[in-house]
Scaffold this motif. Structure first.
Motif, PDB file in Angstrom:
ATOM      1  N   GLY A  23      -9.880  -7.783   9.482  1.00 33.45           N
ATOM      2  CA  GLY A  23     -10.932  -8.753   9.714  1.00 33.45           C
ATOM      3  C   GLY A  23     -11.399  -9.360   8.405  1.00 33.45           C
ATOM      4  N   THR A  24     -12.604  -9.913   8.438  1.00 38.55           N
ATOM      5  CA  THR A  24     -13.170 -10.561   7.258  1.00 38.55           C
ATOM      6  C   THR A  24     -14.496  -9.884   6.907  1.00 38.55           C
ATOM      7  OG1 THR A  24     -14.439 -12.141   8.577  1.00 38.55           O
ATOM      8  CG2 THR A  24     -12.182 -12.791   7.972  1.00 38.55           C
ATOM      9  N   ALA A  25     -15.027 -10.216   5.739  1.00 40.50           N
ATOM     10  CA  ALA A  25     -16.318  -9.652   5.329  1.00 40.50           C
ATOM     11  C   ALA A  25     -17.397  -9.999   6.350  1.00 40.50           C
ATOM     12  CB  ALA A  25     -16.697 -10.159   3.942  1.00 40.50           C
ATOM     13  N   GLN A  26     -17.329 -11.209   6.919  1.00 38.95           N
ATOM     14  CA  GLN A  26     -18.320 -11.634   7.903  1.00 38.95           C
ATOM     15  C   GLN A  26     -18.083 -10.991   9.271  1.00 38.95           C
ATOM     16  OE1 GLN A  26     -16.465 -13.813   5.998  1.00 38.95           O
ATOM     17  NE2 GLN A  26     -18.084 -14.266   4.531  1.00 38.95           N
ATOM     18  N   PHE A  27     -16.806 -10.763   9.611  1.00 35.58           N
ATOM     19  CA  PHE A  27     -16.453 -10.221  10.924  1.00 35.58           C
ATOM     20  C   PHE A  27     -15.387  -9.125  10.796  1.00 35.58           C
ATOM     21  CE2 PHE A  27     -17.789 -14.624  11.721  1.00 35.58           C
ATOM     22  CZ  PHE A  27     -18.845 -14.403  12.590  1.00 35.58           C
ATOM     23  N   PRO A  28     -15.785  -7.947  10.315  1.00 32.99           N
ATOM     24  CA  PRO A  28     -14.820  -6.850  10.229  1.00 32.99           C
ATOM     25  C   PRO A  28     -14.283  -6.509  11.619  1.00 32.99           C
ATOM     26  CG  PRO A  28     -16.868  -6.303   9.081  1.00 32.99           C
ATOM     27  CD  PRO A  28     -17.119  -7.560   9.855  1.00 32.99           C
ATOM     28  N   ILE A  51      -8.858  -9.540   1.887  1.00 31.08           N
ATOM     29  CA  ILE A  51      -7.593  -9.963   2.485  1.00 31.08           C
ATOM     30  C   ILE A  51      -7.548  -9.359   3.882  1.00 31.08           C
ATOM     31  CG2 ILE A  51      -5.068  -9.964   2.275  1.00 31.08           C
ATOM     32  CD1 ILE A  51      -6.471 -11.187  -0.201  1.00 31.08           C
ATOM     33  N   ASN A  52      -7.435 -10.228   4.896  1.00 32.83           N
ATOM     34  CA  ASN A  52      -7.370  -9.783   6.283  1.00 32.83           C
ATOM     35  C   ASN A  52      -5.916  -9.440   6.620  1.00 32.83           C
ATOM     36  OD1 ASN A  52      -7.458  -9.357   9.022  1.00 32.83           O
ATOM     37  ND2 ASN A  52      -8.421 -11.306   9.524  1.00 32.83           N
ATOM     38  N   VAL A  53      -5.617  -8.142   6.706  1.00 29.53           N
ATOM     39  CA  VAL A  53      -4.241  -7.725   6.968  1.00 29.53           C
ATOM     40  C   VAL A  53      -3.794  -8.048   8.392  1.00 29.53           C
ATOM     41  CG1 VAL A  53      -4.327  -5.894   5.229  1.00 29.53           C
ATOM     42  CG2 VAL A  53      -4.834  -5.346   7.621  1.00 29.53           C
ATOM     43  N   LEU A  54      -4.746  -8.352   9.277  1.00 35.72           N
ATOM     44  CA  LEU A  54      -4.380  -8.705  10.649  1.00 35.72           C
ATOM     45  C   LEU A  54      -3.767 -10.102  10.726  1.00 35.72           C
ATOM     46  CD1 LEU A  54      -7.482  -7.294  12.572  1.00 35.72           C
ATOM     47  CD2 LEU A  54      -5.277  -6.193  12.161  1.00 35.72           C
ATOM     48  N   ASP A  55      -3.964 -10.903   9.677  1.00 33.40           N
ATOM     49  CA  ASP A  55      -3.394 -12.257   9.646  1.00 33.40           C
ATOM     50  C   ASP A  55      -1.894 -12.255   9.392  1.00 33.40           C
ATOM     51  OD1 ASP A  55      -5.812 -13.470  10.137  1.00 33.40           O
ATOM     52  OD2 ASP A  55      -6.194 -14.006   8.050  1.00 33.40           O
ATOM     53  N   ASP A  56      -1.374 -11.185   8.787  1.00 31.11           N
ATOM     54  CA  ASP A  56       0.021 -11.200   8.364  1.00 31.11           C
ATOM     55  C   ASP A  56       0.597  -9.778   8.377  1.00 31.11           C
ATOM     56  OD1 ASP A  56       2.481 -11.425   7.089  1.00 31.11           O
ATOM     57  OD2 ASP A  56       1.741 -12.844   5.599  1.00 31.11           O
ATOM     58  N   PRO A  57       1.500  -9.493   9.331  1.00 32.99           N
ATOM     59  CA  PRO A  57       2.079  -8.150   9.406  1.00 32.99           C
ATOM     60  C   PRO A  57       2.856  -7.760   8.147  1.00 32.99           C
ATOM     61  CG  PRO A  57       3.001  -9.587  11.124  1.00 32.99           C
ATOM     62  CD  PRO A  57       1.951 -10.366  10.397  1.00 32.99           C
ATOM     63  N   VAL A  58       3.395  -8.729   7.433  1.00 37.16           N
ATOM     64  CA  VAL A  58       4.139  -8.440   6.201  1.00 37.16           C
ATOM     65  C   VAL A  58       3.187  -7.909   5.133  1.00 37.16           C
ATOM     66  CG1 VAL A  58       5.555  -9.437   4.358  1.00 37.16           C
ATOM     67  CG2 VAL A  58       5.941 -10.124   6.733  1.00 37.16           C
ATOM     68  N   VAL A  59       2.012  -8.524   5.023  1.00 37.22           N
ATOM     69  CA  VAL A  59       0.995  -8.057   4.072  1.00 37.22           C
ATOM     70  C   VAL A  59       0.456  -6.702   4.526  1.00 37.22           C
ATOM     71  CG1 VAL A  59      -1.302  -8.503   3.112  1.00 37.22           C
ATOM     72  CG2 VAL A  59       0.378 -10.361   3.274  1.00 37.22           C
ATOM     73  N   ARG A  60       0.255  -6.551   5.825  1.00 34.30           N
ATOM     74  CA  ARG A  60      -0.285  -5.289   6.355  1.00 34.30           C
ATOM     75  C   ARG A  60       0.624  -4.115   5.983  1.00 34.30           C
ATOM     76  NH1 ARG A  60      -2.342  -4.344  12.552  1.00 34.30           N
ATOM     77  NH2 ARG A  60      -3.164  -2.254  12.257  1.00 34.30           N
ATOM     78  N   GLN A  61       1.934  -4.284   6.161  1.00 38.49           N
ATOM     79  CA  GLN A  61       2.860  -3.216   5.777  1.00 38.49           C
ATOM     80  C   GLN A  61       3.027  -3.171   4.255  1.00 38.49           C
ATOM     81  OE1 GLN A  61       4.120  -0.740   7.714  1.00 38.49           O
ATOM     82  NE2 GLN A  61       4.709   0.089   5.732  1.00 38.49           N
ATOM     83  N   GLY A  62       3.020  -4.346   3.643  1.00 38.93           N
ATOM     84  CA  GLY A  62       3.248  -4.441   2.198  1.00 38.93           C
ATOM     85  C   GLY A  62       2.212  -3.698   1.385  1.00 38.93           C
ATOM     86  N   ILE A  63       0.934  -3.758   1.804  1.00 38.16           N
ATOM     87  CA  ILE A  63      -0.111  -3.084   1.035  1.00 38.16           C
ATOM     88  C   ILE A  63       0.024  -1.569   1.182  1.00 38.16           C
ATOM     89  CG2 ILE A  63      -1.916  -3.201   2.826  1.00 38.16           C
ATOM     90  CD1 ILE A  63      -2.353  -3.502  -1.014  1.00 38.16           C
ATOM     91  N   LYS A  64       0.470  -1.101   2.347  1.00 37.33           N
ATOM     92  CA  LYS A  64       0.678   0.338   2.541  1.00 37.33           C
ATOM     93  C   LYS A  64       1.809   0.831   1.628  1.00 37.33           C
ATOM     94  CE  LYS A  64      -0.920   0.239   7.317  1.00 37.33           C
ATOM     95  NZ  LYS A  64      -0.559   0.440   8.730  1.00 37.33           N
ATOM     96  N   ASP A  65       2.861   0.024   1.518  1.00 40.71           N
ATOM     97  CA  ASP A  65       3.980   0.374   0.638  1.00 40.71           C
ATOM     98  C   ASP A  65       3.566   0.301  -0.827  1.00 40.71           C
ATOM     99  OD1 ASP A  65       5.509   0.599   2.945  1.00 40.71           O
ATOM    100  OD2 ASP A  65       6.435  -1.381   2.715  1.00 40.71           O
ATOM    101  N   PHE A  66       2.782  -0.730  -1.157  1.00 45.19           N
ATOM    102  CA  PHE A  66       2.355  -0.962  -2.542  1.00 45.19           C
ATOM    103  C   PHE A  66       1.557   0.223  -3.073  1.00 45.19           C
ATOM    104  CE2 PHE A  66      -0.646  -2.687  -5.694  1.00 45.19           C
ATOM    105  CZ  PHE A  66       0.220  -3.356  -6.550  1.00 45.19           C
ATOM    106  N   SER A  67       0.627   0.715  -2.264  1.00 45.90           N
ATOM    107  CA  SER A  67      -0.277   1.783  -2.703  1.00 45.90           C
ATOM    108  C   SER A  67       0.240   3.171  -2.333  1.00 45.90           C
ATOM    109  CB  SER A  67      -1.645   1.596  -2.056  1.00 45.90           C
ATOM    110  OG  SER A  67      -1.509   1.697  -0.640  1.00 45.90           O
TER     111      SER A  67
END
Length: 103
Positions: A23-28, A51-67
């Protein structure tokens, strides 16, 4: 390093405080992300990038891999991975989070 990994690395190093969240800071979109926003606001954060990970599945998985961390939200301060909402909560309670943000 994939394109998304490069983008994540640039995002967390070029911004002082970055929260990957649902979500976003305004609407988690989940309680943990909402709590993370509350803790950051209570710590006096300015210039927060979310960064709203729900907007992009690639980013959602990417951040899990990154960290190498399986859950969202994920907080980065000055390019360093801090942790998720439980770790943020502990750090807030002992004053570490505020000290890091005021840096």
């Amino acid at each position: 390093m994939s394109d998304v990994q490069v983008w994540i690395k640039e995002t967390v190093t070029q911004n002082p405080v970055v929260l990957f969240m649902k979500g976003t800071a305004q609407f988690p979109q989940c309680g943990f992300s909402g709590r993370a926003i509350q803790l950051l606001k209570a710590s006096g954060v300015e210039n927060l990038v979310t960064i709203n990970v729900l907007d992009d599945p690639v980013v959602r998985q990417g951040i899990k891999d990154f960290s190498n961390w399986p859950t969202i939200p994920q907080l980065y301060i000055k390019g360093e991975f801090i942790g998720g909402s439980d770790i943020m909560n502990e750090m807030f309670e002992n004053g570490e989070l505020q000290a890091l943000i005021k840096g």
